[in-house]
Design an enzyme around this catalytic site. Structure first.
Site, PDB file in Angstrom:
ATOM      1  N   ARG A   1       0.810  -1.225   0.000  1.00  0.00           N
ATOM      2  CA  ARG A   1       0.000   0.000   0.000  1.00  0.00           C
ATOM      3  C   ARG A   1       0.848   1.283   0.000  1.00  0.00           C
ATOM      4  O   ARG A   1       0.452   2.298  -0.592  1.00  0.00           O
ATOM      5  CB  ARG A   1      -0.916  -0.037   1.231  1.00  0.00           C
TER       6      ARG A   1
ATOM      7  N   ILE B   1      -7.045   8.114  -0.901  1.00  0.00           N
ATOM      8  CA  ILE B   1      -6.994   6.641  -0.947  1.00  0.00           C
ATOM      9  C   ILE B   1      -7.839   6.186   0.243  1.00  0.00           C
ATOM     10  O   ILE B   1      -7.691   6.692   1.368  1.00  0.00           O
ATOM     11  CB  ILE B   1      -5.542   6.118  -0.890  1.00  0.00           C
ATOM     12  N   SER B   2      -8.764   5.270   0.012  1.00  0.00           N
ATOM     13  CA  SER B   2      -9.712   4.883   1.059  1.00  0.00           C
ATOM     14  C   SER B   2      -9.005   4.217   2.241  1.00  0.00           C
ATOM     15  O   SER B   2      -7.937   3.620   2.096  1.00  0.00           O
ATOM     16  CB  SER B   2     -10.746   3.906   0.490  1.00  0.00           C
ATOM     17  N   GLN B   3      -9.666   4.276   3.400  1.00  0.00           N
ATOM     18  CA  GLN B   3      -9.202   3.587   4.614  1.00  0.00           C
ATOM     19  C   GLN B   3      -9.082   2.084   4.284  1.00  0.00           C
ATOM     20  O   GLN B   3      -9.965   1.528   3.622  1.00  0.00           O
ATOM     21  CB  GLN B   3     -10.268   3.816   5.677  1.00  0.00           C
TER      22      GLN B   3
END
Ligand code: SAH
Length: 218
Positions: A38, A64-66
């Site tokens: 990530r 960027i999403s959790q």
């Protein structure tokens, strides 16, 4: 200087503490999240926060999403290796990578060309070869490769775009946040024998889906 930190310990911890402990059970999703680096989807200044429990900026006002949200949405898709998936909102390309590990082909649409270019570079460098990219308005879907077994929208929509319902295959599943520009409810849409079944799951917060069947910005 060569970047030596590979973050594998941080990643393992993220998956155990934020994802498995909160109830994600799909083994394939868990494995995929252990694999995808990530931190390589995030600009250098934020890289040390890559495995924390929140969204991060990826430029152009987008996020960027959790990690947990990525896991929940992916689990809801119930992906099979032979599936073709449409993703709306490529962003950093992180969710794209998770999907691409779990299905045959991903088509992903991003409206901001600069973000798409960066995502293409990252995903190519990581060796992904089963992803089709497009710059455009994903609220209209991508009719050329429809129908899709699964559709995931990672931006908040005012309603479920008709085009996406049309492009969903029979026995298909669509996950999409629907609500206001500031907070939404995650919706799961299923299609069986041409009929649509919709469930509202839980509250969430995504950046707005802008476009013809999304929010309009001048
Ligand atoms: N899944 C992404 C999250 C990106 S945030 C990640 O993990 O990084 C949502 C993205 O949707 C933003 O990049 C935004 O530019 C994009 N977006 C918003 N409206 C869109 C539209 N109509 N079509 C395609 N992309 C859109």
């Amino acid at each position: 200087m060569i970047e030596l930190k590979d973050y594998s310990y941080d990643r393992e911890q993220m998956v155990e503490q934020q994802i498995v402990k909160r109830g994600i059970k799909d083994k394939r999703v868990i494995e995929a999240m252990k694999k995808v680096p990530r931190h390589l989807f995030i600009d250098k200044v934020y890289q040390h926060q890559a495995y924390k429990d929140y969204p991060l900026p990826v430029g152009k006002g987008q996020t960027i999403s959790q990690p947990y949200m990525v896991a929940v949405m992916t689990e809801l898709l119930e992906l099979k290796p032979e599936h073709t998936v449409l993703e709306v909102g490529t962003g950093s390309g992180y969710q794209t990578a998770i999907l691409a590990l779990l299905c045959a082909k991903v088509y992903t649409i991003e409206r901001i060309a600069g973000l798409k270019e960066k995502a293409v570079q990252r995903l190519n460098r990581l060796g992904f070869r089963n992803i089709g990219f497009m710059v455009g308005d994903g609220s209209l879907g991508w009719p050329q490769f429809a129908p899709y077994d699964r559709i995931i929208v990672t931006a908040g929509a005012p309603k479920i775009p008709d085009a996406l319902i049309k492009q969903l295959a029979d026995n298909g599943r669509l996950v999409i946040p629907v609500g206001t520009e500031f907070y939404q409810t995650l919706n799961l849409v299923e299609k069986y024998k041409g009929r649509i079944y919709r469930k509202e799951l839980f509250e969430c917060t995504f950046v707005p889906l802008l476009g013809k069947e999304g929010w309009h910005k001048d």
